[in-house]
Design an enzyme around this catalytic site. Structure first.
Site, PDB file in Angstrom:
ATOM      1  N   GLY A 192      38.731  46.443  37.056  1.00  0.00           N
ATOM      2  CA  GLY A 192      40.767  45.359  37.828  1.00  0.00           C
ATOM      3  C   GLY A 192      41.836  45.298  36.621  1.00  0.00           C
ATOM      4  O   GLY A 192      41.339  45.682  35.550  1.00  0.00           O
ATOM      5  N   GLN A 232      48.334  41.802  31.399  1.00  0.00           N
ATOM      6  CA  GLN A 232      47.874  43.285  31.007  1.00  0.00           C
ATOM      7  C   GLN A 232      48.742  44.217  30.533  1.00  0.00           C
ATOM      8  O   GLN A 232      48.522  44.947  29.990  1.00  0.00           O
ATOM      9  CB  GLN A 232      46.855  43.585  31.403  1.00  0.00           C
ATOM     10  CG  GLN A 232      45.214  42.523  31.309  1.00  0.00           C
ATOM     11  CD  GLN A 232      43.878  43.051  31.679  1.00  0.00           C
ATOM     12  OE1 GLN A 232      43.752  42.931  33.182  1.00  0.00           O
ATOM     13  NE2 GLN A 232      43.169  43.244  31.006  1.00  0.00           N
ATOM     14  N   CYS A 265      36.453  43.651  28.705  1.00  0.00           N
ATOM     15  CA  CYS A 265      37.859  43.883  28.749  1.00  0.00           C
ATOM     16  C   CYS A 265      38.791  44.745  28.181  1.00  0.00           C
ATOM     17  O   CYS A 265      38.548  45.011  27.075  1.00  0.00           O
ATOM     18  CB  CYS A 265      38.892  41.931  28.517  1.00  0.00           C
ATOM     19  SG  CYS A 265      40.466  42.306  29.221  1.00  0.00           S
ATOM     20  N   LEU A 266      39.642  45.340  29.282  1.00  0.00           N
ATOM     21  CA  LEU A 266      40.750  45.994  28.798  1.00  0.00           C
ATOM     22  C   LEU A 266      41.601  46.085  27.461  1.00  0.00           C
ATOM     23  O   LEU A 266      42.340  47.238  27.203  1.00  0.00           O
ATOM     24  CB  LEU A 266      41.715  46.866  30.146  1.00  0.00           C
ATOM     25  CG  LEU A 266      40.886  47.599  31.434  1.00  0.00           C
ATOM     26  CD1 LEU A 266      41.590  48.265  32.157  1.00  0.00           C
ATOM     27  CD2 LEU A 266      39.419  49.329  30.935  1.00  0.00           C
ATOM     28  N   HIS A 294      37.494  36.843  36.659  1.00  0.00           N
ATOM     29  CA  HIS A 294      38.278  37.830  35.083  1.00  0.00           C
ATOM     30  C   HIS A 294      39.730  37.520  35.630  1.00  0.00           C
ATOM     31  O   HIS A 294      40.450  37.652  34.690  1.00  0.00           O
ATOM     32  CB  HIS A 294      37.856  38.929  35.086  1.00  0.00           C
ATOM     33  CG  HIS A 294      37.536  39.394  33.922  1.00  0.00           C
ATOM     34  ND1 HIS A 294      37.114  39.776  32.260  1.00  0.00           N
ATOM     35  CD2 HIS A 294      38.660  40.519  33.383  1.00  0.00           C
ATOM     36  CE1 HIS A 294      37.123  40.261  31.761  1.00  0.00           C
ATOM     37  NE2 HIS A 294      38.193  41.066  32.179  1.00  0.00           N
ATOM     38  N   GLU A 295      39.701  38.537  37.057  1.00  0.00           N
ATOM     39  CA  GLU A 295      40.890  38.188  37.066  1.00  0.00           C
ATOM     40  C   GLU A 295      42.580  37.027  37.156  1.00  0.00           C
ATOM     41  O   GLU A 295      43.153  37.212  36.681  1.00  0.00           O
ATOM     42  CB  GLU A 295      41.030  39.579  38.392  1.00  0.00           C
ATOM     43  CG  GLU A 295      40.514  40.760  37.753  1.00  0.00           C
ATOM     44  CD  GLU A 295      40.483  41.857  36.701  1.00  0.00           C
ATOM     45  OE1 GLU A 295      41.875  41.576  35.595  1.00  0.00           O
ATOM     46  OE2 GLU A 295      39.975  42.619  36.131  1.00  0.00           O
ATOM     47  N   HIS A 319      42.423  35.991  33.852  1.00  0.00           N
ATOM     48  CA  HIS A 319      44.166  36.718  33.408  1.00  0.00           C
ATOM     49  C   HIS A 319      45.836  35.570  33.662  1.00  0.00           C
ATOM     50  O   HIS A 319      46.167  35.443  32.454  1.00  0.00           O
ATOM     51  CB  HIS A 319      44.084  38.210  33.663  1.00  0.00           C
ATOM     52  CG  HIS A 319      43.335  38.721  32.842  1.00  0.00           C
ATOM     53  ND1 HIS A 319      43.006  38.708  31.572  1.00  0.00           N
ATOM     54  CD2 HIS A 319      42.039  39.685  32.758  1.00  0.00           C
ATOM     55  CE1 HIS A 319      42.529  39.715  30.885  1.00  0.00           C
ATOM     56  NE2 HIS A 319      41.554  40.434  31.283  1.00  0.00           N
TER      57      HIS A 319
HETATM   58  O1  K1U Z   1      40.997  42.551  33.805  1.00  0.00           O
HETATM   59  C1  K1U Z   1      40.216  43.670  33.227  1.00  0.00           C
HETATM   60  O2  K1U Z   1      40.178  43.298  31.783  1.00  0.00           O
HETATM   61  C2  K1U Z   1      39.470  44.591  33.664  1.00  0.00           C
HETATM   62  C3  K1U Z   1      37.936  45.184  32.830  1.00  0.00           C
HETATM   63  C4  K1U Z   1      37.231  43.668  34.473  1.00  0.00           C
HETATM   64  C5  K1U Z   1      35.872  42.926  34.498  1.00  0.00           C
HETATM   65  C6  K1U Z   1      34.906  44.116  33.745  1.00  0.00           C
HETATM   66  C7  K1U Z   1      33.795  42.938  33.955  1.00  0.00           C
HETATM   67  C8  K1U Z   1      33.185  42.431  34.514  1.00  0.00           C
HETATM   68  C9  K1U Z   1      34.406  41.972  35.287  1.00  0.00           C
HETATM   69  C10 K1U Z   1      35.649  41.863  35.176  1.00  0.00           C
HETATM   70  C11 K1U Z   1      37.560  46.029  33.650  1.00  0.00           C
HETATM   71  O3  K1U Z   1      37.735  47.087  34.782  1.00  0.00           O
HETATM   72  S1  K1U Z   1      36.271  46.495  31.934  1.00  0.00           S
HETATM   73  C12 K1U Z   1      35.622  47.853  32.248  1.00  0.00           C
HETATM   74  C13 K1U Z   1      33.900  47.810  32.100  1.00  0.00           C
HETATM   75  O4  K1U Z   1      33.249  47.292  31.287  1.00  0.00           O
HETATM   76  C14 K1U Z   1      33.031  48.446  33.645  1.00  0.00           C
HETATM   77  C15 K1U Z   1      33.848  48.259  34.183  1.00  0.00           C
HETATM   78  C16 K1U Z   1      32.794  49.582  35.783  1.00  0.00           C
HETATM   79  C17 K1U Z   1      31.595  48.550  35.904  1.00  0.00           C
HETATM   80  C18 K1U Z   1      31.806  47.023  35.209  1.00  0.00           C
HETATM   81  C19 K1U Z   1      32.272  47.030  33.903  1.00  0.00           C
HETATM   82 ZN    ZN Z   2      40.594  41.735  30.879  1.00  0.00          ZN
END
Ligand code: K1U
Ligand code: ZN
Length: 184
Positions: A46, A51, A88-89, A130-131, A134
């Site tokens: 996401g 971001q 979180c990215l 989560h999004e 943000h």
């Molecule tokens: O918004 C963001 O920072 C993106 C974030 C979203 C997210 C991750 C985990 C749970 C809820 C929402 C990410 O994509 S972080 C990358 C990551 O941790 C991940 C990637 C693949 C599957 C699960 C997590």
């Molecule tokens: Zn995030």
């Protein structure tokens, strides 16, 4: 294809509430396209506009092949409770368990400007919450216990200088979901 810089913890843009989009224009669609490219390049599921330093109320996600661009999203129904790990990215290498609703319905506009409703459970529900957080200036670390947040912050203090001016540069991927046959 345009990969945008990702803003990291400490950049004030991550704490600002976003502004609803009034009209879904080609510029908005171009931003969404760049956000998808950036999300895939960063290997996230996401990405929300703040971001990438933007103030529009827009988020994109691709959770296990379920791909959405949400414009002006709102949670209109939420139920249940589920605890799971999040990253979180914008806070690279920091993870923590967060309790969220286990099922949500989100109402939003899509890229065509049409109203849509999406129901999500499990990881999709978590990602949508989560999004949308943000877009309201909230980060997953806000939900951690004092102890876990302190520990996350002390880890972040050690790595934050890897991101001068709160910017995370993301390298362009050589392959990914967008690439068609023959494309480099
Ligand atoms: O918004 C963001 O920072 C993106 C974030 C979203 C997210 C991750 C985990 C749970 C809820 C929402 C990410 O994509 S972080 C990358 C990551 O941790 C991940 C990637 C693949 C599957 C699960 C997590
Ligand atoms: Zn995030």
């Amino acid at each position: 294809m345009k990969i945008l810089d990702i803003r990291v913890l400490g950049d004030p843009v991550l704490r600002k509430a976003t502004i609803p989009v009034e009209k879904v224009t080609d510029e908005i669609r171009a931003l969404i396209s760049d956000m998808f490219d950036t999300m895939y390049a960063a290997e996230g599921i996401g990405l929300a506009a703040p971001q990438v330093g933007r103030t529009e109320r827009i988020a994109v996600m691709d959770v296990e092949g379920q791909k959405f661009a949400f414009i002006n999203p709102e949670i209109i129904e939420a139920e249940g409770s589920s605890r799971g790990e999040e990253g979180c990215l914008s806070i690279p290498d920091i993870f923590g368990d967060v309790t969220r609703s286990s099922r949500v319905i989100v109402r939003a506009l899509n890229e065509k400007g049409e109203e849509t409703q999406v129901e999500g459970t499990e990881l999709l529900a978590r990602c949508m919450q989560h999004e949308i957080d943000h877009l309201d200036g909230k980060l997953f670390i806000d939900y951690l216990s004092m102890l876990k947040r302190r520990s996350a912050m002390s880890k972040w203090e050690k790595i934050k200088d890897d991101y001068p001016n709160f910017i995370r540069k993301v390298a362009q991927e050589t392959k990914g979901p967008h690439h068609s046959e023959g494309e480099l």
